[in-house]
Design an enzyme around this catalytic site. Sequence first.
Site, PDB file in Angstrom:
ATOM      1  N   LYS A   1     -18.508 -66.930  63.130  1.00  0.00           N
ATOM      2  CA  LYS A   1     -17.519 -66.434  62.174  1.00  0.00           C
ATOM      3  C   LYS A   1     -17.882 -65.542  60.783  1.00  0.00           C
ATOM      4  CE  LYS A   1     -17.006 -71.128  61.548  1.00  0.00           C
ATOM      5  NZ  LYS A   1     -15.828 -71.362  61.624  1.00  0.00           N
TER       6      LYS A   1
ATOM      7  N   HIS B   1      -4.742 -68.564  50.597  1.00  0.00           N
ATOM      8  CA  HIS B   1      -5.977 -68.603  51.636  1.00  0.00           C
ATOM      9  C   HIS B   1      -6.987 -68.975  51.451  1.00  0.00           C
ATOM     10  CE1 HIS B   1      -3.634 -66.746  54.861  1.00  0.00           C
ATOM     11  NE2 HIS B   1      -2.993 -65.546  53.999  1.00  0.00           N
TER      12      HIS B   1
ATOM     13  N   THR C   1      -9.224 -70.444  61.777  1.00  0.00           N
ATOM     14  CA  THR C   1      -8.513 -70.921  63.166  1.00  0.00           C
ATOM     15  C   THR C   1      -9.409 -70.856  63.849  1.00  0.00           C
ATOM     16  OG1 THR C   1      -8.131 -68.311  62.230  1.00  0.00           O
ATOM     17  CG2 THR C   1      -6.122 -69.387  61.767  1.00  0.00           C
TER      18      THR C   1
ATOM     19  N   LYS D   1      -8.853 -71.683  68.364  1.00  0.00           N
ATOM     20  CA  LYS D   1      -8.939 -70.792  69.697  1.00  0.00           C
ATOM     21  C   LYS D   1     -10.470 -71.778  70.584  1.00  0.00           C
ATOM     22  CE  LYS D   1      -7.877 -67.068  66.004  1.00  0.00           C
ATOM     23  NZ  LYS D   1      -8.974 -65.999  65.350  1.00  0.00           N
TER      24      LYS D   1
HETATM   25  C1  26W Z   1     -12.405 -59.532  48.582  1.00  0.00           C
HETATM   26  C2  26W Z   1     -11.334 -60.695  48.025  1.00  0.00           C
HETATM   27  C3  26W Z   1     -10.696 -60.696  49.146  1.00  0.00           C
HETATM   28  C4  26W Z   1     -11.169 -62.487  48.443  1.00  0.00           C
HETATM   29  C5  26W Z   1     -10.216 -63.308  49.953  1.00  0.00           C
HETATM   30  C6  26W Z   1     -11.013 -60.918  50.350  1.00  0.00           C
HETATM   31  C7  26W Z   1     -10.345 -61.329  51.258  1.00  0.00           C
HETATM   32  C8  26W Z   1     -10.406 -63.019  51.226  1.00  0.00           C
HETATM   33  C9  26W Z   1      -9.304 -63.895  51.540  1.00  0.00           C
HETATM   34  C10 26W Z   1      -8.538 -65.028  51.258  1.00  0.00           C
HETATM   35  C11 26W Z   1     -10.546 -64.589  52.827  1.00  0.00           C
HETATM   36  C12 26W Z   1      -9.746 -65.440  53.824  1.00  0.00           C
HETATM   37  O1  26W Z   1      -9.636 -64.490  55.038  1.00  0.00           O
HETATM   38  N1  26W Z   1      -9.887 -66.277  53.806  1.00  0.00           N
HETATM   39  C13 26W Z   1      -9.395 -67.261  55.116  1.00  0.00           C
HETATM   40  O2  26W Z   1      -7.950 -67.454  55.408  1.00  0.00           O
HETATM   41  C14 26W Z   1      -8.526 -67.695  56.615  1.00  0.00           C
HETATM   42  C15 26W Z   1      -6.302 -68.268  57.441  1.00  0.00           C
HETATM   43  O3  26W Z   1      -5.157 -68.815  56.781  1.00  0.00           O
HETATM   44  C16 26W Z   1      -8.021 -69.249  56.515  1.00  0.00           C
HETATM   45  O4  26W Z   1      -7.855 -69.752  57.917  1.00  0.00           O
HETATM   46  C17 26W Z   1      -9.763 -69.754  56.217  1.00  0.00           C
HETATM   47  O5  26W Z   1     -10.040 -70.952  56.475  1.00  0.00           O
HETATM   48  C18 26W Z   1     -10.141 -68.790  55.248  1.00  0.00           C
HETATM   49  O6  26W Z   1     -10.662 -68.742  54.840  1.00  0.00           O
END
Ligand code: 26W
Length: 821
Positions: free
Chosen positions: A545, A357, A653, A657
Amino acid sequence: MFSSKEQFKETFLDKLNGMFGKSLEEASSMDRYMALGAAVRNHIARKWVKTNERYLYKGERQVYYFSIEFLLGRLLGANLLNIGIRRFCQDALGELGIDLNELENLEADAGLGNGGLGRLAACFLDSMASLSLPVHGCGIRYKYGLFEQKIVDGYQMELPDNWLKNGNVWEIRKPDKAVIVRFYGTVRMEARDGRLRFIHENYKPVLAVPYDVPVIGFQNQTVNTLRLWSAETVSAEQGLEYSDLNRCKRLENIQYQYDVDAISEILYPDDTHYEGRVLRLKQQYFFVSAGLQSIVRRYKRKNGTLLEFADKIAIHINDTHPALVIPELMRIFIDEEGMGWEEAWQITVNTVSYTNHTILPEAMEKWPVEIMHHLLPRIYMILQEINERFCRHLWHSFPGDWDKIHQMAVIADDYVHMAHLAIAGSYSVNGVAKIHTEILKKEVLKSFAQTYPYKFNNKTNGITHRRWLLQANPNLARLISRIVGDSWLYHPAYLASLRRYSEDAAFREKVAAIKLANKEKLARHVRNKYGITLDPHSLFDVHVKRIHAYKRQLLNALHILDLYNRLKENPDLDIPPRTFIFAGKAAPGYYLAKRVIKLVNTLAAMVNHDPRIRDKLKVVFLENYSVSLAELIIPAADLSQQISTASKEASGTGNMKFMLNGAITLGTLDGANIEIREEVGDENIIIFGLTADEVLQYYQQGGYRAWDLYHSQPRLQLVLDQLVNGFLPAPGEEFRVIFNSLLHDNDEFFVLKDFFPYAAAQETAGRLFADRQRWGRMAIHNIAHAGFFSSDRTVSEYAVGIWKINPVVIGDPYMVGMDRR
Ligand code: 26W
């Protein structure tokens, strides 16, 4: 189904009497909400049990979606809609003098996620159940969800989110299904029956207790399960082995209790910087081990052997947070089931699939070997073996290229690299939008894509149109159904039949009237909560966001300051009145992001109180962004700001929406914006700024020269100087860090570089908005092309392309006998 309103009312009142011992008159609104929730839960209980029976008897592949976050929001309204009884309940409750909306608003959001990744998991659950797909969620039942944000004097304050304080009607605790997860201790090796055995000793046991939440499909017979695990101390009643019990006694009881409670206590509020904290790793292993133990136990009960495990079970990991499923499956297969390494590895790889992601390097998880070794000694041994074999394998692909092998290793430089583990140990790796997958393949994970080209694939994200249109914007949903029928609810691609109505002036007027009503509703909320009056006829320009440098709320803020300057210089400046709406949380430790919140609030204080420009500009920052607040804001938006530095936003996302609710995207060519443009066409989206290729090229050259821009552009210079010269109504050096990030740190996110293209795009937006007919056409085009971005489409692609599963529906010949029972 309830046979009549009378019967429903009776059931509801029985619940009220039974649960609280109160009459309708005595009961509080909260009592009524709880009673209604319990009645709804009872109502679907049979379907829930039947769904599981169907899955069991049919014996087809089932999927478990492991995610450390599920950002569900409220469930009552969504459940009533999916069951198909919302209207009915509203009327019946109305007859009792109860307002269903009021009860719905009493429910605490299940805020068990930070943002995109967690909300995606929640949208997927809805689509999977609605498509009758045999997929269950597996996660953590955090006692405290994402912190509640308060804005005090312009600053973000974080308060605990005690979402369970009134209980949770949707969950069922299943103590009989609890399992033990083991931390710390040592591993003893022993040769027994000609085999090497690994015996984990002196560990600290933690009891994982599941809470099951029903996931109700849209007007079908499916109720799937989201299983959330809660950590408890082990006690005698749990039927522990003698040795475990003894061990507990030996532990310092209070410390033990404290350590165990901490595991499912809070959601980590940071989705940008991974942190090598032991507690976080504990959380990850805790739900991974508990989930897998319960899956394997259930599978064995039905099938006896594990030979066909990979044919019957798929495990999906939502980012790398659950990547320990790989060594944990190996542990179960080898240590508990007596399998050999090769066989165990083959089954594991054929079972696991992984979604990436993010490409932000600071978010890529890597765990210090020391921590891993200490906390999970047996898992660490397995990781070492995985690494050794993996590196040997790489040697065949890149003979002699030690550098490359080092770069790709699962364990290197005293860290365990979770993305590398996830790729090595899975059969599928997917990105979440076309451009994101391309960047993964060509840049970030290039060597992996060369080695395993067949593993890599794209699955562009989606959102559930049921929550984000049917539920959040009921008037628009009703209008659409009146015009083109309601098959779009089942087949969102049918929204395309709205396209030709963009030329229908009467229809445009109706859509505009609904938008206006949604804006009035939001304006009422803002007025009641903040005492700020918004003009619902102004352009609602929305940027909501998580707050992060790459999402560039700062670009928006600097443009507002520039607009303010220009308006003061020329009060007759020809722009439509604008309301800038911000919302979003910053990670508590993210200093710069928190300063950006303060900056936006400072601009709001200045702009909103300036009598000279009052009717032309308004700025509001709405506190505590959440799923529920998004449901209020998004249907009221005219313009959707999706302005990340190109290449940085994996998909986004929110963008989907907004378009579904008839807002026009103002965005960069990043993430899913690119695919939105492909769907709606250039004339129905406003695009600006550097492309991802340009950004990546700049990075290779070491960036651009931010100071040159500053010196050559007086308008920009003025805005930047105003951050630090006392112009803004805030303490002296308040925004120096922002100034420095742009000029001294050379503007890593190209805010200044994109400033003028952005200002021009904003002008275009204003001009288009002033032409109401044109804007109305664009809005309808966006709605009509939003079908592709339904998570029904996304999840179908996962089902066919990754999981290889089919819907399990009633009526299938296998099921005939069972359905009659
Ligand atoms: C701190 C560790 C960590 C690192 C990354 C925790 C959480 C994350 C996530 C991967 C961040 C996240 O929410 N990414 C988002 O995922 C969405 C669903 O796929 C995408 O639409 C977003 O672009 C993306 O930033």
